[in-house]
Write a protein that holds these residues in place. Structure first.
Motif, PDB file in Angstrom:
ATOM      1  N   THR A 117       0.848  -1.192   0.000  1.00  0.00           N
ATOM      2  CA  THR A 117       0.000   0.000   0.000  1.00  0.00           C
ATOM      3  C   THR A 117       0.880   1.237   0.000  1.00  0.00           C
ATOM      4  N   VAL A 118       0.529   2.193  -0.853  1.00  0.00           N
ATOM      5  CA  VAL A 118       1.297   3.432  -0.978  1.00  0.00           C
ATOM      6  C   VAL A 118       0.381   4.592  -0.638  1.00  0.00           C
ATOM      7  N   SER A 119       0.917   5.508   0.138  1.00  0.00           N
ATOM      8  CA  SER A 119       0.149   6.701   0.502  1.00  0.00           C
ATOM      9  C   SER A 119       0.944   7.929   0.093  1.00  0.00           C
ATOM     10  N   ILE A 120       0.443   8.618  -0.955  1.00  0.00           N
ATOM     11  CA  ILE A 120       1.100   9.823  -1.447  1.00  0.00           C
ATOM     12  C   ILE A 120       0.202  11.011  -1.141  1.00  0.00           C
ATOM     13  N   PRO A 121       0.721  12.000  -0.419  1.00  0.00           N
ATOM     14  CA  PRO A 121      -0.122  13.158  -0.094  1.00  0.00           C
ATOM     15  C   PRO A 121      -0.633  13.855  -1.351  1.00  0.00           C
ATOM     16  N   GLY A 122      -1.938  14.129  -1.366  1.00  0.00           N
ATOM     17  CA  GLY A 122      -2.559  14.817  -2.478  1.00  0.00           C
ATOM     18  C   GLY A 122      -3.003  13.907  -3.600  1.00  0.00           C
ATOM     19  N   GLY A 141      -4.362   2.556  -5.093  1.00  0.00           N
ATOM     20  CA  GLY A 141      -4.429   1.292  -4.375  1.00  0.00           C
ATOM     21  C   GLY A 141      -3.071   0.643  -4.223  1.00  0.00           C
ATOM     22  N   PRO A 142      -3.062  -0.632  -3.857  1.00  0.00           N
ATOM     23  CA  PRO A 142      -1.800  -1.357  -3.679  1.00  0.00           C
ATOM     24  C   PRO A 142      -1.037  -1.479  -5.007  1.00  0.00           C
ATOM     25  N   ILE A 143       0.254  -1.564  -4.877  1.00  0.00           N
ATOM     26  CA  ILE A 143       1.125  -1.746  -6.050  1.00  0.00           C
ATOM     27  C   ILE A 143       1.813  -3.105  -5.940  1.00  0.00           C
ATOM     28  N   SER A 144       2.295  -3.610  -7.075  1.00  0.00           N
ATOM     29  CA  SER A 144       2.994  -4.887  -7.107  1.00  0.00           C
ATOM     30  C   SER A 144       4.493  -4.619  -7.212  1.00  0.00           C
ATOM     31  N   VAL A 145       5.240  -5.074  -6.196  1.00  0.00           N
ATOM     32  CA  VAL A 145       6.686  -4.860  -6.161  1.00  0.00           C
ATOM     33  C   VAL A 145       7.400  -6.186  -5.976  1.00  0.00           C
ATOM     34  N   SER A 146       8.664  -6.198  -6.386  1.00  0.00           N
ATOM     35  CA  SER A 146       9.497  -7.385  -6.232  1.00  0.00           C
ATOM     36  C   SER A 146      10.095  -7.426  -4.833  1.00  0.00           C
ATOM     37  N   GLU A 161      16.708  12.842   5.888  1.00  0.00           N
ATOM     38  CA  GLU A 161      16.173  13.798   4.899  1.00  0.00           C
ATOM     39  C   GLU A 161      15.034  13.204   4.093  1.00  0.00           C
ATOM     40  N   TRP A 162      14.819  11.885   4.211  1.00  0.00           N
ATOM     41  CA  TRP A 162      13.863  11.193   3.364  1.00  0.00           C
ATOM     42  C   TRP A 162      12.592  10.847   4.130  1.00  0.00           C
ATOM     43  N   THR A 163      11.513  10.652   3.361  1.00  0.00           N
ATOM     44  CA  THR A 163      10.228  10.224   3.918  1.00  0.00           C
ATOM     45  C   THR A 163       9.810   8.951   3.213  1.00  0.00           C
ATOM     46  N   SER A 164       9.453   7.934   3.981  1.00  0.00           N
ATOM     47  CA  SER A 164       9.028   6.653   3.415  1.00  0.00           C
ATOM     48  C   SER A 164       7.531   6.695   3.111  1.00  0.00           C
ATOM     49  N   LEU A 165       7.172   6.376   1.863  1.00  0.00           N
ATOM     50  CA  LEU A 165       5.775   6.337   1.452  1.00  0.00           C
ATOM     51  C   LEU A 165       5.259   4.916   1.273  1.00  0.00           C
ATOM     52  N   ALA A 166       6.174   3.941   1.214  1.00  0.00           N
ATOM     53  CA  ALA A 166       5.763   2.541   1.088  1.00  0.00           C
ATOM     54  C   ALA A 166       6.900   1.672   1.572  1.00  0.00           C
ATOM     55  N   GLY A 167       6.511   0.581   2.256  1.00  0.00           N
ATOM     56  CA  GLY A 167       7.512  -0.346   2.763  1.00  0.00           C
ATOM     57  C   GLY A 167       6.858  -1.513   3.467  1.00  0.00           C
ATOM     58  N   ASP A 168       7.704  -2.429   3.920  1.00  0.00           N
ATOM     59  CA  ASP A 168       7.218  -3.587   4.671  1.00  0.00           C
ATOM     60  C   ASP A 168       8.282  -3.968   5.689  1.00  0.00           C
TER      61      ASP A 168
END
Length: 425
Positions: free
Chosen positions: A160-165, A170-175, A186-193
């Motif tokens: 699941t990815v949450s991008i402001p605005g 919906g969910p994305i398919s990643v390897s 300096e970074w912000t995580s928008l998707a992970g597990d």
């Protein structure tokens, strides 16, 4: 052209042709699966995404120049697992400056092949010695402080990815092959597990950087999975329509040369020209060496001999007491000169027919034919230095008298300088 040179040139041309044929064959056989380019229709390529953006009427363009050529404002640069062409520190500096001006970088970088630490050190040493400034250890992710960790897992999962605005994403398919090791401050995580962050974003000056640890998301085989296409569109468009969307093809090996020299330097033709140059240098060097070592005869060349040759031959004759040999050499040289000056055949100079020919010379109690015959008898008889010296002097006087006779024919004023025994022919 000699047969030897023809063989050498044939070998050089054959080597150039074979190199060109092998290079083209290797390029044709190169597996396209390792190039996630917008030119590739392979499942790992990204041509489908490029065509979709074109159908949507977005200003997409393939960027085929080095990053220090970036001048566009309000643009988005897309990098999908670059690395075939190494990055230089100058490119990285220019990329950061370009982002700070208000542009955006969308990076899809995967783990790639694992490079042993020994090879990494060799690459760093080679870069330092050559001074080229390019190294395969520099990647955009590392330049921004990101590090990937690999997993021996080829499966995929939904995240699941949450991008402001951005709504309706919906969910994305990643390897599961790779994740970012951690989320820098300096970074912000928008998707992970549980394995680690997948999508990170950060601000850099007026611009932004988005980094996804999976280059297969925009690929031809996976862009249509789940909401992958919507995620890519959200990252590219942001909060508004960009002026340009640039896909980096330069670091996939698709280089647009701005001049003939840069094209040759960046293509296989540089190796062909280098081999041809080396072959020509070796050929001419060997030819020069062969000529410099060629056997030189001691006999005098045709025409007047150089003074060095005359002096060396005189020293040889004097040291060996060979007056007859010396007289023979002088006689042969004199007969050649007398033949050219009188227009007679050398064989006729010793016959009676020379008396009736124009341009002859009579001196004392004998004529030219008699002088030549006497010289030849002296050559065949035992050495008599005094006699040989006198005959050589008379030969010289004969040549001088004939020269004066020829000058006398040019005008009455020159006739006064002729010797008394010279007669006009």
């Amino acid at each position: 052209m000699s047969s030897r040179r023809k063989v050498v040139w044939g070998l050089i041309l054959g080597m150039i042709c074979m190199t060109a044929i092998l290079s083209l064959a290797l390029r044709a056989l190169r597996p396209q699966s390792s190039i996630p380019s917008t030119y590739s229709a392979h499942p790992s390529g990204s041509k489908a995404l490029y065509l979709v953006l074109q159908e949507l009427g977005l200003p997409v363009e393939r960027w085929q120049k080095a990053l220090y050529r970036l001048n566009a404002e309000h643009a988005v640069l897309v990098m999908i697992d670059p690395g075939r062409v190494p990055f230089s520190p100058r490119e990285i500096r220019k990329l950061k400056e370009w982002i700070r001006k208000g542009n955006r970088l969308v990076l899809f970088e995967g783990p790639g092949p694992k490079i042993p630490e020994a090879n990494r050190q060799k690459d760093r040493d080679h870069t330092r010695r050559s001074g080229s400034g390019r190294t395969r250890n520099i990647t955009p992710a590392r330049a921004f402080g990101l590090t990937l960790k690999r997993f021996p897992d080829n499966s995929r999962r939904a995240l699941t990815v949450s991008i402001p605005g951005v709504e309706g994403l919906g969910p994305i398919s990643v390897s599961n092959k790779a994740r970012w090791k951690k989320t820098p401050k300096e970074w912000t995580s928008l998707a992970g597990d549980r394995l680690g962050p997948v999508l990170l974003v950060r601000k850099l000056g007026k611009g932004t950087v988005a980094a996804l640890s999976d280059p297969t998301v925009p690929s031809n085989g996976n862009v249509a999975r789940a909401h992958n296409l919507r995620l890519v569109l959200a990252l590219l468009l942001g909060k508004g329509r960009p002026a340009q969307i640039l896909f980096d093809e330069y670091h996939h090996g698709y280089i647009h040369a701005e001049s003939l020299s840069s094209y040759v330097a960046s293509s296989v033709f540089s190796w062909i020209l280098l081999q041809a140059l080396v072959g020509m240098v070796l050929f001419f060097y060997s030819s020069r060496a062969r000529l410099s070592g060629r056997y030189q005869q001691l006999s005098a060349p045709r025409g007047r001999s150089p003074m060095e040759h005359v002096e060396s031959m005189a020293n040889i004759f004097e040291s060996s007491k060979a007056s007859s040999v010396a007289l023979e050499a002088i006689l042969a040289h004199s007969i050649g000169q007398l033949s050219r000056r009188t227009g007679l055949d050398p064989k006729d100079l010793a016959s009676d027919s020379v008396r009736h020919a124009p341009g002859t010379w009579v001196g004392g109690h004998e004529d030219l034919a008699g002088l030549v015959a006497e010289c030849r008898r002296a050559v065949s008889s035992p050495d008599d230095p005094e006699k040989a010296l006198g005959l050589a002097r008379r030969l010289a006087e004969a040549r001088a008298a004939i020269d004066q006779t020829r000058l006398g024919r040019l005008g009455p004023g020159l006739r006064q300088n002729m010797p008394g025994r010279a007669i006009e022919g």
